[in-house]
Design an enzyme around this catalytic site. Structure first.
Site, PDB file in Angstrom:
ATOM      1  N   HIS A 158     -61.090  14.443 -31.531  1.00 52.20           N
ATOM      2  CA  HIS A 158     -61.375  13.370 -30.577  1.00 52.20           C
ATOM      3  C   HIS A 158     -60.857  12.055 -31.168  1.00 52.20           C
ATOM      4  CE1 HIS A 158     -63.367  11.543 -27.187  1.00 52.20           C
ATOM      5  NE2 HIS A 158     -63.743  10.578 -28.009  1.00 52.20           N
TER       6      HIS A 158
ATOM      7  N   SER B 272     -48.182  16.437 -29.372  1.00 47.85           N
ATOM      8  CA  SER B 272     -47.730  16.026 -30.717  1.00 47.85           C
ATOM      9  C   SER B 272     -48.619  16.629 -31.802  1.00 47.85           C
ATOM     10  CB  SER B 272     -47.676  14.496 -30.841  1.00 47.85           C
ATOM     11  OG  SER B 272     -48.966  13.935 -30.874  1.00 47.85           O
ATOM     12  N   ASN B 273     -49.918  16.763 -31.534  1.00 50.48           N
ATOM     13  CA  ASN B 273     -50.786  17.425 -32.513  1.00 50.48           C
ATOM     14  C   ASN B 273     -50.469  18.914 -32.606  1.00 50.48           C
ATOM     15  OD1 ASN B 273     -52.995  15.629 -33.769  1.00 50.48           O
ATOM     16  ND2 ASN B 273     -52.903  14.945 -31.639  1.00 50.48           N
TER      17      ASN B 273
ATOM     18  N   ASN C 283     -62.360  20.849 -32.072  1.00 49.92           N
ATOM     19  CA  ASN C 283     -61.738  19.810 -31.233  1.00 49.92           C
ATOM     20  C   ASN C 283     -61.409  18.588 -32.086  1.00 49.92           C
ATOM     21  OD1 ASN C 283     -60.982  18.421 -28.774  1.00 49.92           O
ATOM     22  ND2 ASN C 283     -62.935  17.318 -28.879  1.00 49.92           N
TER      23      ASN C 283
HETATM   24  C1  GAR Z   1     -54.981  13.119 -29.000  1.00 48.39           C
HETATM   25  O1  GAR Z   1     -55.039  11.778 -29.391  1.00 48.39           O
HETATM   26  C2  GAR Z   1     -56.357  13.725 -28.948  1.00 48.39           C
HETATM   27  O2  GAR Z   1     -57.247  13.189 -29.889  1.00 48.39           O
HETATM   28  C3  GAR Z   1     -56.785  13.353 -27.549  1.00 48.39           C
HETATM   29  O3  GAR Z   1     -55.644  13.575 -26.769  1.00 48.39           O
HETATM   30  C4  GAR Z   1     -54.492  13.229 -27.550  1.00 48.39           C
HETATM   31  C5  GAR Z   1     -53.445  14.305 -27.366  1.00 48.39           C
HETATM   32  O4  GAR Z   1     -52.231  13.884 -27.901  1.00 48.39           O
HETATM   33  N1  GAR Z   1     -57.892  14.157 -27.130  1.00 48.39           N
HETATM   34  C6  GAR Z   1     -58.867  13.682 -26.351  1.00 48.39           C
HETATM   35  O5  GAR Z   1     -58.867  12.553 -25.913  1.00 48.39           O
HETATM   36  C7  GAR Z   1     -59.991  14.694 -26.066  1.00 48.39           C
HETATM   37  N2  GAR Z   1     -61.144  14.033 -25.566  1.00 48.39           N
HETATM   38  P1  GAR Z   1     -51.049  14.917 -28.143  1.00 48.39           P
HETATM   39  O6  GAR Z   1     -50.843  15.681 -26.835  1.00 48.39           O
HETATM   40  O7  GAR Z   1     -49.866  14.080 -28.483  1.00 48.39           O
HETATM   41  O8  GAR Z   1     -51.454  15.828 -29.261  1.00 48.39           O
END
Ligand code: GAR
Length: 194
Positions: free
Chosen positions: A105, A15-16, A103
């Site tokens: 987090h 989603s990001n 990154n």
């Molecule tokens: C996000 O919330 C990101 O911050 C986290 O994974 C998710 C990915 O969501 N990252 C971590 O936890 C890294 N340590 P997405 O696939 O929907 O973008």
């Protein structure tokens, strides 16, 4: 302005990654040129297909090979954006892209970071500790998990009614709001030589 190419690394739903693609879709000089993923079939691989963006599937050994940074440089990549990418970034890549790997987090580092602290595990730990606040941290990547210099943080309240799922939702909203504009600022600064 020199054109700058971003590679988005992601392991999950993406989603990001989608928000970042949307943000730069018609940008004058920044484009998302590559998606790198270590999980065949992950949501982000479908986003790459739908968006017509090159997808590079990788694994731990390939990522750690000294040639990997040359592959990225060969594709003209200037910045690496980790958007839910769960493999550790090797020192060789950090050295090849100094202050060019960023990154996100889903907590307020330095709390709730490190190996094994990702996604749901982070939100569970925050709720179990009865924190009143959580948030997001955007930071430079160095050789240690969740350790490099902080670029940006935003916070949200954690209430007694929150569950890991409801907190994950709040955190995603913050991520979707802030990540792409922060990336744009960093890449534009670099492109203008400041
Ligand atoms: C996000 O919330 C990101 O911050 C986290 O994974 C998710 C990915 O969501 N990252 C971590 O936890 C890294 N340590 P997405 O696939 O929907 O973008």
């Amino acid at each position: 302005m020199n054109k700058k190419n971003i590679a988005v690394f992601a392991s999950g739903a993406g989603s990001n990654a989608q928000k970042i693609i949307d943000h730069f879709r018609r940008h004058a000089f920044i484009s998302v040129a590559l998606i790198v993923c270590n999980k065949p079939g992950a949501g982000v691989t479908k986003i790459a297909a739908t968006e017509g963006i090159e997808l590079l599937l990788t694994d731990k050994a390939t990522l750690q090979s000294p040639d990997f940074s040359s592959v990225l440089k060969g594709k003209g990549i200037d910045f690496i954006i980790l958007a839910g990418f769960l493999l550790k970034i090797p020192a060789s890549l950090v050295e090849a892209f100094p202050r060019r790997i960023i990154n996100i987090h889903p907590a307020l580092l330095p709390k709730y970071g490190g190996k094994g602290m990702y996604g749901h595990f982070v939100h569970e730990a925050v709720i179990n500790a009865k924190e009143a606040e959580s948030g997001i941290t955007i930071h430079y990547v160095d050789e240690q998990y969740d350790h490099g210099a902080t670029i940006f943080q935003a916070t949200c309240a954690v209430t007694p009614a929150d569950t890991p799922d409801s907190l994950a939702h709040k955190i995603h909203l913050l991520e979707h709001q802030h990540f792409a504009p922060v990336i744009e600022r960093l890449v534009a600064d670099e492109a203008s030589g400041s």
